[in-house]
Design a protein around this motif. Structure first.
Motif, PDB file in Angstrom:
ATOM      1  N   ALA A  56       0.823  -1.210   0.000  1.00 24.76           N
ATOM      2  CA  ALA A  56       0.000   0.000   0.000  1.00 24.76           C
ATOM      3  C   ALA A  56       0.855   1.258   0.000  1.00 24.76           C
ATOM      4  O   ALA A  56       1.968   1.275   0.512  1.00 24.76           O
ATOM      5  CB  ALA A  56      -0.913   0.018   1.223  1.00 24.76           C
ATOM      6  N   LYS A  57       0.289   2.297  -0.558  1.00 25.71           N
ATOM      7  CA  LYS A  57       0.927   3.612  -0.502  1.00 25.71           C
ATOM      8  C   LYS A  57       0.622   4.304   0.823  1.00 25.71           C
ATOM      9  O   LYS A  57       1.428   5.063   1.343  1.00 25.71           O
ATOM     10  CB  LYS A  57       0.423   4.472  -1.659  1.00 25.71           C
ATOM     11  CG  LYS A  57       1.078   5.819  -1.713  1.00 25.71           C
ATOM     12  CD  LYS A  57       0.690   6.543  -2.961  1.00 25.71           C
ATOM     13  CE  LYS A  57       1.603   7.729  -3.121  1.00 25.71           C
ATOM     14  NZ  LYS A  57       1.416   8.372  -4.383  1.00 25.71           N
ATOM     15  N   ALA A  58      -0.561   4.037   1.355  1.00 26.75           N
ATOM     16  CA  ALA A  58      -1.001   4.640   2.619  1.00 26.75           C
ATOM     17  C   ALA A  58      -1.773   3.606   3.418  1.00 26.75           C
ATOM     18  O   ALA A  58      -2.432   2.740   2.847  1.00 26.75           O
ATOM     19  CB  ALA A  58      -1.883   5.859   2.347  1.00 26.75           C
ATOM     20  N   ILE A  59      -1.658   3.709   4.736  1.00 27.96           N
ATOM     21  CA  ILE A  59      -2.431   2.851   5.634  1.00 27.96           C
ATOM     22  C   ILE A  59      -3.180   3.750   6.613  1.00 27.96           C
ATOM     23  O   ILE A  59      -2.577   4.590   7.272  1.00 27.96           O
ATOM     24  CB  ILE A  59      -1.532   1.878   6.419  1.00 27.96           C
ATOM     25  CG1 ILE A  59      -0.711   0.996   5.468  1.00 27.96           C
ATOM     26  CG2 ILE A  59      -2.388   1.010   7.349  1.00 27.96           C
ATOM     27  CD1 ILE A  59       0.333   0.133   6.170  1.00 27.96           C
ATOM     28  N   ILE A  60      -4.490   3.567   6.670  1.00 26.84           N
ATOM     29  CA  ILE A  60      -5.322   4.274   7.625  1.00 26.84           C
ATOM     30  C   ILE A  60      -5.729   3.258   8.680  1.00 26.84           C
ATOM     31  O   ILE A  60      -6.392   2.265   8.375  1.00 26.84           O
ATOM     32  CB  ILE A  60      -6.562   4.895   6.950  1.00 26.84           C
ATOM     33  CG1 ILE A  60      -6.149   5.824   5.808  1.00 26.84           C
ATOM     34  CG2 ILE A  60      -7.405   5.641   7.989  1.00 26.84           C
ATOM     35  CD1 ILE A  60      -7.313   6.339   4.973  1.00 26.84           C
TER      36      ILE A  60
END
Length: 192
Positions: A56-60
């Motif tokens: 992933a590019k971002a993890i929330i």
């Protein structure tokens, strides 16, 4: 690294899952692709889930606030991420977090701090809220339909009444969640 934004969450009663879905809707509204991954009731992820996080590019991160803290299932995931920490596998990924509790405060800030510290341990780049809380000049307090009614800037905070398992966060919390997701998508695009 892909352009995917993974929303990793644990939900004990379904409220946090509903918030996660609104965050995902916001990511899509912001031009991103959201992948939802729920942590199991036993606190586990599959190998495919770990691979999605790695790519992933971002993890929330999302978790309910129980007793002023993240759920034990989320903490189990956080501890299990230690191997990735050793390799700094998530270094420079975008990170953000959200939490939901039954009471208006519920010490949710403590939970957001846990998520923030987890992200910092992984050398991630934290993104907080950018929505101003309601500014009522007529003597009224924040209303359920207000954006960022809880007034959080460290991350997204939502609240579900404990009257019934079917009660979900109010309309304003879901709209705040969508705006939060859109913000993460917009910030992520800057790091292409």
């Amino acid at each position: 690294m892909s352009d995917d934004i993974v929303i990793l969450y644990h939900s004990g009663y379904g409220h946090t899952a509903k918030v996660a879905a609104s965050v995902a809707e916001g990511v899509k509204n912001g031009g991103g692709y959201a992948e939802l991954i729920g942590i199991s009731a036993e606190g586990n992820l599959t190998e495919a889930d770990w691979t999605k996080l790695d790519n992933a590019k971002a993890i929330i991160f999302g978790t309910p606030t129980y007793m002023g803290s993240a759920s034990w299932q989320f903490k189990k995931f956080a501890d299990a991420s230690g191997g990735r920490w050793m390799k700094q596998a998530w270094k420079n990924k975008i990170a953000a977090g959200f939490t939901n509790s039954g009471s208006l405060s519920g010490d949710k800030l403590s939970t957001l701090h846990q998520l923030y510290v987890l992200a910092m341990q992984h050398s991630m780049i934290w993104v907080g809220m950018n929505e101003m809380p309601p500014q009522h000049t007529d003597g009224k307090s924040a209303q359920p339909d207000d954006i960022n009614r809880i007034g959080s800037f460290s991350g997204l905070m939502t609240q579900s009444n404990n009257e019934s398992p079917d009660v979900v966060p109010p309309k304003g919390d879901h709209e705040t969640a969508r705006r939060f997701g859109a913000r993460i998508a917009e910030i992520s695009k800057r790091f292409i």
